[in-house]
Motif scaffolding. Structure first.
Motif, PDB file in Angstrom:
ATOM      1  N   THR A 179      36.281  43.268  36.158  1.00 39.49           N
ATOM      2  CA  THR A 179      36.882  43.811  37.371  1.00 39.49           C
ATOM      3  C   THR A 179      35.890  44.524  38.291  1.00 39.49           C
ATOM      4  OG1 THR A 179      37.569  45.777  36.110  1.00 39.49           O
ATOM      5  CG2 THR A 179      39.193  44.019  36.404  1.00 39.49           C
TER       6      THR A 179
ATOM      7  N   HIS B  87      46.181  41.897  35.829  1.00 45.67           N
ATOM      8  CA  HIS B  87      45.485  43.141  36.153  1.00 45.67           C
ATOM      9  C   HIS B  87      44.177  42.847  36.890  1.00 45.67           C
ATOM     10  CE1 HIS B  87      43.347  46.922  35.714  1.00 45.67           C
ATOM     11  NE2 HIS B  87      42.386  46.279  35.083  1.00 45.67           N
TER      12      HIS B  87
ATOM     13  N   GLN C  76      44.778  41.541  40.465  1.00 42.77           N
ATOM     14  CA  GLN C  76      45.117  42.593  41.419  1.00 42.77           C
ATOM     15  C   GLN C  76      43.865  43.322  41.896  1.00 42.77           C
ATOM     16  OE1 GLN C  76      48.015  43.127  42.862  1.00 42.77           O
ATOM     17  NE2 GLN C  76      47.088  44.762  44.090  1.00 42.77           N
ATOM     18  N   ALA C  77      42.894  43.502  41.002  1.00 43.36           N
ATOM     19  CA  ALA C  77      41.642  44.155  41.394  1.00 43.36           C
ATOM     20  C   ALA C  77      40.910  43.338  42.447  1.00 43.36           C
ATOM     21  CB  ALA C  77      40.754  44.361  40.170  1.00 43.36           C
ATOM     22  N   TYR C  78      40.928  42.010  42.313  1.00 44.02           N
ATOM     23  CA  TYR C  78      40.251  41.162  43.285  1.00 44.02           C
ATOM     24  C   TYR C  78      40.996  41.173  44.624  1.00 44.02           C
ATOM     25  CZ  TYR C  78      38.425  39.506  38.802  1.00 44.02           C
ATOM     26  OH  TYR C  78      37.905  39.437  37.541  1.00 44.02           O
ATOM     27  N   LEU C  79      42.323  41.174  44.557  1.00 41.07           N
ATOM     28  CA  LEU C  79      43.101  41.214  45.803  1.00 41.07           C
ATOM     29  C   LEU C  79      42.838  42.508  46.563  1.00 41.07           C
ATOM     30  CD1 LEU C  79      46.600  39.761  44.777  1.00 41.07           C
ATOM     31  CD2 LEU C  79      44.481  38.576  45.377  1.00 41.07           C
ATOM     32  N   GLU C  80      42.690  43.601  45.835  1.00 39.59           N
ATOM     33  CA  GLU C  80      42.449  44.891  46.483  1.00 39.59           C
ATOM     34  C   GLU C  80      41.095  44.937  47.175  1.00 39.59           C
ATOM     35  OE1 GLU C  80      43.031  47.741  43.386  1.00 39.59           O
ATOM     36  OE2 GLU C  80      45.217  47.473  43.356  1.00 39.59           O
ATOM     37  N   ARG C  81      40.204  44.007  46.813  1.00 42.54           N
ATOM     38  CA  ARG C  81      38.900  43.930  47.483  1.00 42.54           C
ATOM     39  C   ARG C  81      38.912  42.907  48.612  1.00 42.54           C
ATOM     40  NH1 ARG C  81      36.930  43.955  41.912  1.00 42.54           N
ATOM     41  NH2 ARG C  81      36.630  46.143  41.360  1.00 42.54           N
TER      42      ARG C  81
END
Length: 358
Positions: A112, A136, A139-144
């Motif tokens: 992540t 999980h 979602q970390a990649y989408l938030e970037r």
């Protein structure tokens, strides 16, 4: 379908284990699989008898022309339907070879932490398929800023034949370790590092040992805190009921020896392969409610989710799991759960389905 997997990482990592498991899953599903691997490395040795055709290469880094040449030659000769990559240092070489030969590429991201700015933006957009190994992580990649439609989730596959209850093997392992046959064995399989929650687990387990004389702990793995863990065990009152086995290349037989698995991380985990493998062998899991761990079990059906670092909660959960009427039904449900969600059959079919999506 024809696949060329490219994984020249010589180290034993979660990504390497995933690479091997997915390649084997595709072979078992009847696909033609070849792989570019590090010579005599863990991946090469694991795939040697799998039915996959192996090529050797080394990518020291993204600029290593020898790796480019070997991978380009294998892809040009084989003309696979897909190139598949698992390691960051091979993302750009595979994207380039994909463009030169007109072969689509599927890339997996197992961590992540952010890639570099350029790679973080371009790699998911230039690969025909970009996979996270858990929701999980996705979602970390989408938030970037990665567009949602570019990130698919494909879980780690587990070979059900390798991970299965084996009473004979359990008896043999317990005998060899001097553990009573009627013992309740709490297993920890992983890196011996404080971020994995090992000291929370030790304190909680010793609290239960004071009440439950049948409880033993089996520690498999190594790491920077191995010595400290051993010292704390020796300083306690139940050193003879702790069994530190160190690093073991093939842990699969040991899943049969444990009554339950602890996954007590206090730092975020991207997924948790050990949790799934233990359940496949019929061992329920006590896992920290953090990161991708919740995706690996069915809460209160195949295991329990607990607050990271909370010694009292872990002590109470271990004690509860010592009750056969609680533990045994969870163990039965666990193997069925893994078969339906993480078996090589299921993951291979899902991989092909996602690759075929327009």
């Amino acid at each position: 379908m024809k696949f060329l997997f490219v994984g020249t990482n010589p180290e034993n990592t979660g990504a390497a284990t995933h690479f091997v498991a997915l390649a084997q899953a595709m072979v078992e599903a009847g696909h033609q699989v070849s792989a570019v691997v590090y010579p005599n490395g863990l991946i090469a040795n694991s795939l040697a008898r799998s039915g996959a055709r192996l090529y050797t290469a080394k990518f020291r880094n993204v600029f290593d022309l020898r790796g480019y040449f070997a991978t380009f030659k294998a892809a040009r000769d084989l003309r696979p339907d897909w190139l598949v990559g698992n390691f960051g240092k091979e993302y750009w070489p595979l994207i380039l070879i994909s463009r030169l030969l007109g072969i689509p590429v599927a890339l997996f991201r197992h961590r992540t932490p952010a890639m570099g700015r350029v790679s973080g933006y371009l790699v998911p957009r230039l690969a025909q398929r970009f996979f996270a190994v858990s929701s999980h992580a996705r979602q970390a990649y989408l938030e970037r800023g990665v567009p949602p439609q570019l990130v698919r989730v494909l879980y780690n596959p587990v070979n059900m034949a390798w991970c299965q209850p084996d009473p004979q093997k359990r008896s043999e392992i317990l005998h060899d370790l001097g553990i009573p046959q009627d013992a309740i064995v709490l297993g920890y399989f992983g890196r011996i590092h404080h971020s994995k929650g090992i000291f929370t687990l030790l304190e909680a387990a010793e609290g239960v040992m004071a009440q439950e004389p049948r409880l033993h702990c089996m520690w498999l793995g190594h790491g920077p805190d191995s010595q400290l863990l051993g010292e704390r065990i020796d300083a306690g009152s139940f050193a003879h009921r702790h069994h530190m086995l160190g690093w073991i290349d093939d842990v699969h037989p040991y899943y049969s020896a444990i009554s339950m698995l602890a996954f007590p991380s206090i730092a975020t985990e991207t997924f948790g392969r050990v949790s799934v493998e233990a359940q496949a062998a019929g061992a329920p899991v006590l896992g920290s409610n953090i990161g991708g761990i919740p995706e690996t079990l069915s809460t209160n059906v195949t295991g329990m989710l607990l607050p990271p670092g909370n010694v009292a909660a872990w002590r109470n959960a271990i004690l509860r799991m010592c009750d056969t009427e609680v533990r045994k039904p969870m163990g039965v449900a666990a193997r069925d759960f893994v078969d339906r969600h993480f078996s090589t059959r299921v993951i291979a079919d899902e991989f092909v389905r996602i690759l075929g999506d327009s």
